[in-house]
Design an enzyme around this catalytic site. Structure first.
Site, PDB file in Angstrom:
ATOM      1  N   ASN A  84      10.450   2.343 -27.177  1.00 50.36           N
ATOM      2  CA  ASN A  84      11.864   2.031 -26.915  1.00 50.36           C
ATOM      3  C   ASN A  84      12.696   1.806 -28.174  1.00 50.36           C
ATOM      4  OD1 ASN A  84      10.803  -0.373 -27.686  1.00 50.36           O
ATOM      5  ND2 ASN A  84      11.515  -1.555 -25.923  1.00 50.36           N
ATOM      6  N   ASP A 112      12.467  -0.244 -30.795  1.00 50.59           N
ATOM      7  CA  ASP A 112      12.744  -1.554 -31.400  1.00 50.59           C
ATOM      8  C   ASP A 112      11.833  -1.827 -32.602  1.00 50.59           C
ATOM      9  OD1 ASP A 112      10.327  -2.024 -30.202  1.00 50.59           O
ATOM     10  OD2 ASP A 112      10.992  -3.693 -28.942  1.00 50.59           O
ATOM     11  N   ASP A 117       5.695   2.814 -30.436  1.00 53.60           N
ATOM     12  CA  ASP A 117       6.941   2.185 -29.995  1.00 53.60           C
ATOM     13  C   ASP A 117       7.665   3.171 -29.075  1.00 53.60           C
ATOM     14  OD1 ASP A 117       9.448   1.081 -29.721  1.00 53.60           O
ATOM     15  OD2 ASP A 117      10.018   1.369 -31.823  1.00 53.60           O
ATOM     16  N   GLU A 141     -15.518 -12.805 -28.494  1.00 51.76           N
ATOM     17  CA  GLU A 141     -15.302 -12.785 -29.943  1.00 51.76           C
ATOM     18  C   GLU A 141     -16.043 -13.992 -30.517  1.00 51.76           C
ATOM     19  OE1 GLU A 141     -12.162 -13.065 -33.583  1.00 51.76           O
ATOM     20  OE2 GLU A 141     -11.992 -14.330 -31.832  1.00 51.76           O
ATOM     21  N   ASP A 171     -11.123 -14.124 -26.766  1.00 54.38           N
ATOM     22  CA  ASP A 171     -10.779 -14.574 -28.112  1.00 54.38           C
ATOM     23  C   ASP A 171     -11.557 -15.855 -28.450  1.00 54.38           C
ATOM     24  OD1 ASP A 171      -8.878 -14.241 -30.393  1.00 54.38           O
ATOM     25  OD2 ASP A 171      -8.215 -16.236 -29.749  1.00 54.38           O
ATOM     26  N   ASP A 203       4.478  -0.915 -27.806  1.00 56.14           N
ATOM     27  CA  ASP A 203       4.582  -1.502 -26.469  1.00 56.14           C
ATOM     28  C   ASP A 203       3.643  -0.778 -25.507  1.00 56.14           C
ATOM     29  OD1 ASP A 203       6.040   0.928 -25.934  1.00 56.14           O
ATOM     30  OD2 ASP A 203       7.772  -0.041 -26.864  1.00 56.14           O
TER      31      ASP A 203
HETATM   32  O1  TEU Z   1      -9.666 -14.725 -34.482  1.00 56.63           O
HETATM   33  C1  TEU Z   1     -10.574 -15.760 -34.699  1.00 56.63           C
HETATM   34  C2  TEU Z   1     -10.965 -15.978 -36.080  1.00 56.63           C
HETATM   35  O2  TEU Z   1     -11.777 -16.836 -36.378  1.00 56.63           O
HETATM   36  C3  TEU Z   1     -10.217 -15.207 -37.032  1.00 56.63           C
HETATM   37  O3  TEU Z   1      -9.178 -16.073 -37.163  1.00 56.63           O
HETATM   38  C4  TEU Z   1     -10.774 -14.885 -38.358  1.00 56.63           C
HETATM   39  O4  TEU Z   1     -11.726 -15.807 -38.786  1.00 56.63           O
HETATM   40  C5  TEU Z   1      -9.625 -14.877 -39.323  1.00 56.63           C
HETATM   41  O5  TEU Z   1      -8.607 -14.064 -38.803  1.00 56.63           O
HETATM   42  C6  TEU Z   1     -10.032 -14.393 -40.640  1.00 56.63           C
HETATM   43  O6  TEU Z   1     -10.142 -13.015 -40.630  1.00 56.63           O
HETATM   44  C7  TEU Z   1      -9.066 -14.615 -33.254  1.00 56.63           C
HETATM   45  C8  TEU Z   1      -8.119 -13.448 -33.244  1.00 56.63           C
HETATM   46  O7  TEU Z   1      -8.845 -12.275 -33.449  1.00 56.63           O
HETATM   47  C9  TEU Z   1      -7.078 -13.690 -34.291  1.00 56.63           C
HETATM   48  O8  TEU Z   1      -6.207 -12.596 -34.423  1.00 56.63           O
HETATM   49  C10 TEU Z   1      -6.301 -14.918 -33.872  1.00 56.63           C
HETATM   50  O9  TEU Z   1      -5.352 -15.228 -34.860  1.00 56.63           O
HETATM   51  C11 TEU Z   1      -7.220 -16.102 -33.662  1.00 56.63           C
HETATM   52  O10 TEU Z   1      -8.363 -15.786 -32.888  1.00 56.63           O
HETATM   53  C12 TEU Z   1      -6.503 -17.207 -32.914  1.00 56.63           C
HETATM   54  O11 TEU Z   1      -6.299 -16.823 -31.586  1.00 56.63           O
END
Ligand code: TEU
Length: 553
Positions: free
Chosen positions: A32, A34, A30, A279, A209, A38
């Site tokens: 700043n 808060d 952090d 992911e 993601d 960041d």
């Molecule tokens: O996560 C995808 C996902 O499937 C995860 O949600 C996981 O299965 C769950 O957190 C159980 O551990 C991604 C991101 O990494 C996560 O932080 C997000 O919340 C999610 O997508 C939605 O964007």
């Protein structure tokens, strides 16, 4: 004789030979006062990352967001949330990182936007709005129920009814995270253009993601029931009652990934090869491997979460690594991760005595490792008092351990109030770990036997030992079931890694004659030559041995 081996580490792009460090920006530094981390905070800590020896860092989302899912609900793909700073702060971070030779990977959230994104505000405004088809809208069934049986990852149905227009919209995660319709060419173009925006700003790559979610069954057929719940890597409640075969991974992912990849590749230069990691929570190795693309023209790497799901014992871990090696398409490069912002801290999952063994495993397997911030300190999950719980996953599906706050607590820099993460007197967004006064960067740097110094040494060894960075992998048979022993080899170098995944001593014979040279060990208490014919591994011990030139027995 060492056969069939890779030699020149420099001929490998950074994302193959290097190590990625994941920064959860709310929790790193952090700048700043808060109470929330960041971008400037990250810039202030770049010298630490350089010292540590990582090659690239990936920053979880910092885009403008209502923060329903702490940034994974994006309301503008081309800016920085004021909580994290400004675009100028981002540009400065990239410049400073590149000046130190560090690569910058950013999170990209393609599957869904925030319900506050102007695209969705328009889309929901009327059935005939030009952006209606940018999201997935369907009429209710005749009885008024949702269009199919799909469930949201964070509890409840994956459909929410919009009373005003009388249709349901799809959301694989929170109702505040409506899913985009990637089959609409305008959506695809808008998202590709957002990628170009960041590529022009100099990013080296993206983490996509839930990349496997962007294409669902076009007919929106029901998911079948899951007859064997418990196959997911952590408890997920009702979500685990279905097999998620229709709500993700439709075959037209492949051409879509190819289009995304083409945009990213079009920004490649000799000195800056760009990169994307998806992911992808796909655990069947062949299906997972398909995401590299038949021509290796899709994900540079589909993230491999298998180690998160493997039982922490040598047989399961080896079986996983061998299955990945076997499934990997020719020319593709593997990757491993032991923890992240969605999953338990490694020290909590495997137990603190095994944390160094786990780190040695992660940093010596063949494949790009990702280290989650704080793992180099051995940080553990932090118990969050109910009134301080923040994560919507835990709040919506309480009582089964779905909340992710415990692994998202502030980085522990030193023993000062707020651990050097935030100024004294500030309330941090999540509480600090109770052990931060003894488990922090300052204390551990001064302790030659700390996991921090082990991590630092292993990262340096990867740079000085091509066998560790890019060498071939071979598991060694005939060792006790409790130990995982393997070699990494290039034409001129062979190292052996012997890991004891239990708290008992184990003795065994290796299939080599003579001695090897100890490079390092988790206890930092081994030096010099070591017998290869009779090896004793102490409880919770990992040893790294140079066996270049050793003869097979
Ligand atoms: O996560 C995808 C996902 O499937 C995860 O949600 C996981 O299965 C769950 O957190 C159980 O551990 C991604 C991101 O990494 C996560 O932080 C997000 O919340 C999610 O997508 C939605 O964007």
């Amino acid at each position: 004789m060492i056969e069939n081996v890779q030699t020149d580490a420099d001929s490998f792009p950074w994302w193959k030979r290097g190590v990625i460090y994941q920064i959860y920006p709310r929790s790193f530094q952090d700048s700043n006062g808060d109470g929330t981390g960041d971008l400037r905070g990250i810039t202030e800590r770049l010298d630490y990352l350089s010292w540590l020896g990582i090659d690239a860092f990936w920053i979880s989302p910092f885009y403008p967001s209502p923060m329903a899912d702490f940034g994974y609900d994006v309301s503008n793909y081309r800016d920085v949330d004021p909580l994290f700073g400004t675009l100028a702060d981002f540009d400065a971070l990239v410049e400073e990182a590149h000046a130190r030779g560090l690569k910058v990977v950013i999170d990209f959230v393609p599957n869904h936007t925030s319900d506050q994104h102007p695209w969705f505000v328009e889309s929901r405004s009327s059935r005939d709005n030009p952006k209606r088809d940018w999201y997935v809208w369907r009429d209710p069934k005749p009885d008024g129920s949702p269009p199919n049986n799909w469930l949201a990852t964070f509890g409840g149905p994956a459909w929410t009814l919009d009373e005003a227009t009388g249709q349901y919209y799809l959301h694989g995660f929170l109702p505040q995270q409506p899913d985009l319709n990637w089959r609409n060419p305008e959506v695809k173009e808008a998202m590709l253009d957002a990628l170009r925006f960041w590529l022009r700003r100099g990013v080296d790559g993206f983490r996509f993601d839930v990349a496997h979610h962007i294409m669902k069954d076009p007919e929106l057929r029901d998911n079948p029931a899951n007859e064997t719940p418990g196959i997911l890597h952590k408890p997920m409640g009702d979500f685990d009652s279905q097999l998620h075969v229709m709500d993700r991974m439709h075959a037209d992912l492949h051409p879509t990934y190819q289009e995304i990849r083409a945009v990213i590749d079009s920004f490649n230069t000799e000195t800056q090869p760009r990169f994307m990691i998806g992911e992808t929570h796909i655990f069947e190795p062949v299906q997972w491997a398909s995401l590299y693309g038949e021509q290796l023209n899709e994900m540079h790497m589909p993230a491999n979460f298998g180690l998160l799901r493997a039982q922490w014992n040598a047989k399961s871990v080896r079986a996983h690594v061998d299955s990945i090696e076997a499934a990997l398409p020719a020319g593709a490069w593997p990757n491993y991760v032991l923890s992240n912002h969605d999953d338990w801290r490694t020290a909590t999952r495997v137990g603190p005595p095994q944390a160094k063994v786990a780190m040695m495993l992660l940093l010596t397997l063949r494949g790009t490792p990702t280290i989650y911030y704080g793992e180099e300190l051995g940080m553990e999950n932090v118990e969050i008092p109910p009134d301080q719980e923040q994560d919507p996953a835990g709040l919506r599906v309480p009582g089964i351990g779905m909340g992710r706050d415990p692994e998202r607590t502030p980085m522990q820099w030193d023993a000062s109030p707020n651990a050097g993460f935030a100024p004294e007197g500030v309330t941090t967004w999540l509480p600090l770990a109770p052990d931060y006064k003894t488990r922090n960067v300052a204390v551990e740097k001064a302790d030659p036997k700390s996991i921090l110094n082990l991590t630092n040494e292993l990262l340096e060894l990867r740079k000085s030992h091509p066998a560790l960075a890019v060498g071939d992998y071979a598991a060694i048979d005939g060792v006790p079931d409790e130990c995982f022993v393997y070699t990494r080899s290039t034409a001129g170098q062979r190292v052996l890694i012997a890991l004891n995944l239990t708290n008992q001593e184990h003795q065994f014979t290796l299939p080599y004659t003579g001695t090897g040279q100890v490079v390092t060990s988790t206890g930092k208490d081994r030096t010099g030559k070591i017998s290869l014919t009779f090896m004793v591994l102490q409880p919770n011990e990992g040893i790294l041995i140079d066996i270049t030139g050793a003869k097979l027995a």
